[in-house]
Scaffold this motif. Structure first.
Motif, PDB file in Angstrom:
ATOM      1  N   GLY A 269       9.297  -0.674  25.080  1.00 39.18           N
ATOM      2  CA  GLY A 269       9.056  -2.024  25.178  1.00 39.18           C
ATOM      3  C   GLY A 269       7.393  -2.252  24.914  1.00 39.18           C
ATOM      4  N   LYS A 270       6.837  -1.469  24.175  1.00 38.59           N
ATOM      5  CA  LYS A 270       5.346  -1.855  23.854  1.00 38.59           C
ATOM      6  C   LYS A 270       5.179  -1.351  22.448  1.00 38.59           C
ATOM      7  N   ILE A 271       4.676  -2.606  21.577  1.00 40.09           N
ATOM      8  CA  ILE A 271       4.478  -2.380  20.348  1.00 40.09           C
ATOM      9  C   ILE A 271       3.195  -1.798  20.066  1.00 40.09           C
ATOM     10  N   ALA A 272       2.912  -0.637  19.271  1.00 40.78           N
ATOM     11  CA  ALA A 272       1.993  -0.038  19.103  1.00 40.78           C
ATOM     12  C   ALA A 272       0.849  -0.840  18.107  1.00 40.78           C
ATOM     13  N   LEU A 273      -0.366  -1.100  18.491  1.00 45.99           N
ATOM     14  CA  LEU A 273      -1.406  -1.738  17.457  1.00 45.99           C
ATOM     15  C   LEU A 273      -1.857  -1.004  16.457  1.00 45.99           C
ATOM     16  N   THR A 274      -1.084  -0.726  15.504  1.00 49.18           N
ATOM     17  CA  THR A 274      -1.551   0.001  14.404  1.00 49.18           C
ATOM     18  C   THR A 274      -1.279  -0.655  13.098  1.00 49.18           C
ATOM     19  N   SER A 275      -1.957  -0.191  12.083  1.00 46.38           N
ATOM     20  CA  SER A 275      -1.537  -0.662  10.373  1.00 46.38           C
ATOM     21  C   SER A 275      -1.232   0.651   9.311  1.00 46.38           C
ATOM     22  N   SER A 276      -0.645   0.204   8.481  1.00 48.77           N
ATOM     23  CA  SER A 276      -0.470   1.374   7.613  1.00 48.77           C
ATOM     24  C   SER A 276      -1.578   1.699   6.818  1.00 48.77           C
ATOM     25  N   ARG A 277      -1.455   2.564   6.322  1.00 47.49           N
ATOM     26  CA  ARG A 277      -2.690   3.124   5.293  1.00 47.49           C
ATOM     27  C   ARG A 277      -2.653   2.266   3.944  1.00 47.49           C
ATOM     28  N   GLN A 278      -1.203   1.527   3.641  1.00 45.46           N
ATOM     29  CA  GLN A 278      -1.385   0.857   2.517  1.00 45.46           C
ATOM     30  C   GLN A 278      -1.914  -0.720   2.923  1.00 45.46           C
ATOM     31  N   GLN A 279      -2.168  -1.165   4.196  1.00 47.13           N
ATOM     32  CA  GLN A 279      -2.940  -2.106   4.409  1.00 47.13           C
ATOM     33  C   GLN A 279      -4.345  -1.930   4.252  1.00 47.13           C
ATOM     34  N   TRP A 280      -4.661  -0.914   4.835  1.00 45.93           N
ATOM     35  CA  TRP A 280      -6.253  -0.366   4.692  1.00 45.93           C
ATOM     36  C   TRP A 280      -6.569  -0.295   3.226  1.00 45.93           C
ATOM     37  N   GLU A 281      -5.793   0.148   2.418  1.00 48.70           N
ATOM     38  CA  GLU A 281      -6.010   0.555   1.116  1.00 48.70           C
ATOM     39  C   GLU A 281      -6.117  -0.789   0.296  1.00 48.70           C
ATOM     40  N   MET A 282      -5.374  -1.784   0.742  1.00 48.32           N
ATOM     41  CA  MET A 282      -5.467  -3.148   0.228  1.00 48.32           C
ATOM     42  C   MET A 282      -6.793  -3.806   0.356  1.00 48.32           C
ATOM     43  N   LEU A 283      -7.261  -3.585   1.752  1.00 46.36           N
ATOM     44  CA  LEU A 283      -8.707  -4.191   2.196  1.00 46.36           C
ATOM     45  C   LEU A 283      -9.588  -3.487   1.443  1.00 46.36           C
ATOM     46  N   GLU A 284      -9.523  -2.059   0.986  1.00 47.17           N
ATOM     47  CA  GLU A 284     -10.642  -1.289   0.440  1.00 47.17           C
ATOM     48  C   GLU A 284     -10.442  -1.679  -1.417  1.00 47.17           C
ATOM     49  N   GLN A 285      -9.250  -2.130  -1.652  1.00 46.92           N
ATOM     50  CA  GLN A 285      -9.459  -2.603  -3.071  1.00 46.92           C
ATOM     51  C   GLN A 285     -10.044  -3.994  -3.085  1.00 46.92           C
ATOM     52  N   ILE A 286      -9.936  -4.692  -2.229  1.00 50.88           N
ATOM     53  CA  ILE A 286     -10.523  -6.024  -2.018  1.00 50.88           C
ATOM     54  C   ILE A 286     -12.110  -5.744  -1.732  1.00 50.88           C
ATOM     55  N   GLU A 291     -17.695  -5.451  -4.162  1.00 51.51           N
ATOM     56  CA  GLU A 291     -18.945  -4.799  -4.240  1.00 51.51           C
ATOM     57  C   GLU A 291     -19.324  -4.770  -5.810  1.00 51.51           C
ATOM     58  N   GLN A 292     -18.267  -4.575  -6.670  1.00 51.94           N
ATOM     59  CA  GLN A 292     -18.656  -4.416  -7.918  1.00 51.94           C
ATOM     60  C   GLN A 292     -18.573  -5.863  -8.888  1.00 51.94           C
ATOM     61  N   LEU A 293     -18.301  -6.704  -7.944  1.00 54.82           N
ATOM     62  CA  LEU A 293     -18.426  -8.164  -8.737  1.00 54.82           C
ATOM     63  C   LEU A 293     -17.143  -8.194  -9.727  1.00 54.82           C
ATOM     64  N   LEU A 294     -16.055  -7.804  -9.407  1.00 51.35           N
ATOM     65  CA  LEU A 294     -14.914  -7.741 -10.607  1.00 51.35           C
ATOM     66  C   LEU A 294     -14.092  -8.862 -10.127  1.00 51.35           C
ATOM     67  N   PRO A 295     -13.710  -9.369 -11.312  1.00 49.40           N
ATOM     68  CA  PRO A 295     -12.958 -10.732 -11.152  1.00 49.40           C
ATOM     69  C   PRO A 295     -11.585 -10.559 -10.733  1.00 49.40           C
ATOM     70  N   VAL A 296     -10.987 -10.936 -10.068  1.00 49.76           N
ATOM     71  CA  VAL A 296      -9.799 -10.637  -9.203  1.00 49.76           C
ATOM     72  C   VAL A 296      -9.320 -11.734  -8.411  1.00 49.76           C
ATOM     73  N   VAL A 297      -8.163 -12.057  -8.423  1.00 45.87           N
ATOM     74  CA  VAL A 297      -7.333 -13.167  -7.768  1.00 45.87           C
ATOM     75  C   VAL A 297      -6.409 -12.407  -6.584  1.00 45.87           C
ATOM     76  N   LEU A 298      -6.504 -12.684  -5.310  1.00 48.62           N
ATOM     77  CA  LEU A 298      -5.523 -12.521  -4.307  1.00 48.62           C
ATOM     78  C   LEU A 298      -4.606 -13.289  -3.995  1.00 48.62           C
ATOM     79  N   ALA A 299      -3.321 -12.896  -3.982  1.00 50.30           N
ATOM     80  CA  ALA A 299      -2.034 -13.620  -3.582  1.00 50.30           C
ATOM     81  C   ALA A 299      -1.827 -13.195  -2.238  1.00 50.30           C
TER      82      ALA A 299
END
Length: 381
Positions: A269-286, A291-299
C-alpha cells in the motif's frame, strides 16, 4: 472572471539565457545528481497574458536549496508553497498556480534517488535475479562471503559486489527507504542473521527465501525476541509471488514481480519514491547540454488523453542533426514532434504542441485506441 491561459500553440515565446546563469544552474544540478537527493523541477508551460514571459522557465527545488530562472520572479513564492507536495510526488503532473499577477500552469516533475536492490547471497537464484533487476533499472549490490560467489564476473550487471561476511557488509552498507532487500543466502543461520540486521532499518521491501515451515519458525523466533507482529509480517516470506516457480530463473521472476508490485504500491500500500536510472541519465544529458552550450531541443509530454504510448513526464532530446535521445513513444507521433523540434533551432523558443492519434493513426501504430498528447517543446541552449 475566467482568465485565459496561453498554451503557446502557433507562436513562439523567445527566452534569452545568459551563459553565467547556465553554468550556475549546471553546478546546482550536478550537486543534486551526485548527492542523489530528491529534486523537484517546476516548469511554466502555460500562462495568462501577464505571465507569458515566464513560459519555458524553471524553478529547481530540493529540501535545502532553490535555483532556476524563476528564482527572482514573482512566481517563485507561489511555487514554493507547493514544495512539499512536489518533493513527495512520484512522476510528473501539471498544476495550476494562482499568483498575485494571474494564472500559470506548471509542469511539476520530481526526481528521486534511483531504486536500489541489496541481494544478500550470491547463489543460483541471485544470478538471474540480478540480471532481471538490472533490466528493471535497479542499482544493485550483491553480498556473499565466498569469493567464488561474490565477483564481478558472476554479477556483471551489479553496481557493487561485496565479498565479506554478511554482518560486516551490513554494518557498512547504507539501507534507506529506497532500498529493497532480498535475502537468499546459503543457509538458515545466515538468513536469520541478515534479517535481524535489516530489520533495524526501514527499507522499501524485505523478502526472505524459505519453506512455510521455516518461515513459521523464523516468525516465532523474531516475535520471541520482541519484534512486533506488524514488523514481522512486513517481511515477504516465503519470498516472491506465487506463480508455481520451480527453477532458479522462475523463482527470480517471481521475486522481481513482487519487487515491482511493492515499489508501485500494489502490495504493502505504499508507493516507493524512487526514479529510474533512465530518468537521471536524461537529466544528466540535459546538464551536459547546458554545461557545453550545445544546441538541443527538449520535448516533454505534459498531458495525455486516451491511449498513448508514453505518459506525462516522458522526454526526448533532439539534436540539430535530427538525432534523438530518449523517446516519447516512437512512430508517427514522435516523428511529428521531432519535426516541430527541428524548427526551433532557428527560433530559440518554446511551444506546446498537440499530437492527435485518431483511430486510423492508432491502427497504423498498432494501438488499441486513439488518444492525444500535449508535448512541451523548448530549445534549451
Amino acid at each position: 472572471m475566467e482568465q485565459k491561459l496561453f498554451c503557446n500553440r502557433g507562436f513562439l515565446i523567445i527566452s534569452n539565457h545568459f551563459n553565467a546563469f547556465r553554468r550556475f544552474l549546471a553546478r546546482i544540478m550536478q550537486q543534486i545528481i551526485e548527492n542523489k537527493e530528491s529534486l523537484a523541477v517546476a516548469t511554466v508551460i502555460e500562462a495568462d497574458q501577464t505571465n507569458i514571459q515566464f513560459i519555458g522557465k524553471r524553478l529547481l527545488i530540493t529540501e535545502s536549496q532553490l535555483a532556476g530562472e524563476l528564482l527572482e520572479s514573482p512566481l517563485a513564492s507561489a511555487i514554493q508553497r507547493h514544495k512539499q507536495s512536489m518533493l513527495n510526488q512520484k512522476g510528473a503532473q501539471v498544476v495550476e498556480i494562482k499568483t498575485n499577477t494571474g494564472l500559470v500552469n506548471i509542469l511539476c516533475e520530481c526526481y528521486h534517488p534511483v531504486a536500489k536492490l541489496l541481494v544478500l547471497g550470491g547463489g543460483h537464484i541471485a544470478q538471474p535475479l540480478v540480471n532481471i533487476a538490472s533490466l528493471l533499472q535497479y542499482e544493485i549490490t550483491v553480498v556473499d562471503d565466498r569469493p567464488a560467489f561474490a565477483n564481478k564476473q558472476r554479477f556483471a550487471a551489479a553496481r557493487l559486489v561485496i565479498c565479506d561476511s554478511f554482518q560486516s557488509a551490513l554494518r557498512q552498507h547504507k539501507i534507506d527507504k529506497g532500498t529493497s532487500v532480498v535475502i537468499v543466502t546459503r543457509g538458515h543461520k545466515h538468513d536469520l542473521e541478515c534479517l535481524e540486521a535489516v530489520l533495524q532499518f526501514e527499507p522499501a521491501y524485505i523478502g526472505m527465501i524459505g519453506s512455510k515451515r521455516r518461515v513459521k519458525m523464523v516468525k516465532e523466533h523474531l516475535i520471541g525476541k520482541g519484534y512486533s507482529p506488524e514488523v514481522v509480517n512486513q517481511v515477504h516470506m516465503p519470498i516472491g509471488i506465487a506463480i508455481g516457480a520451480e527453477t532458479p530463473e522462475e523463482i527470480a521472476v517471481s521475486i522481481a514481480a513482487q519487487l515491482v508490485a511493492a515499489k508501485n504500491g500494489v502490495i504493502g500500500g505504499k508507493i516507493a519514491l524512487t526514479s529510474s536510472r533512465q530518468q537521471w541519465e536524461m537529466l544528466e544529458q540535459i546538464l551536459k547540454a547546458k554545461e557545453q552550450l550545445l544546441p538541443v531541443v527538449l520535448a516533454t509530454i505534459v498531458r495525455t488523453k486516451g491511449s498513448t504510448p508514453r505518459k506525462t513526464g516522458a522526454k526526448m532530446l533532439v539534436l540539430p542533426d535530427g538525432t534523438c535521445i530518449g523517446t516519447i513513444g516512437g512512430g508517427c507521433g514522435e516523428a511529428e514532434v521531432r519535426r516541430e523540434a527541428l524548427m526551433l533551432f532557428d527560433s530559440h523558443g518554446a511551444k506546446l504542441h498537440r499530437v492527435m492519434m485518431d483511430a486510423a493513426t492508432a491502427a497504423d501504430e498498432g494501438m488499441v485506441c486513439g488518444g492525444q498528447m500535449d508535448v512541451f517543446i523548448e530549445r534549451l541552449v
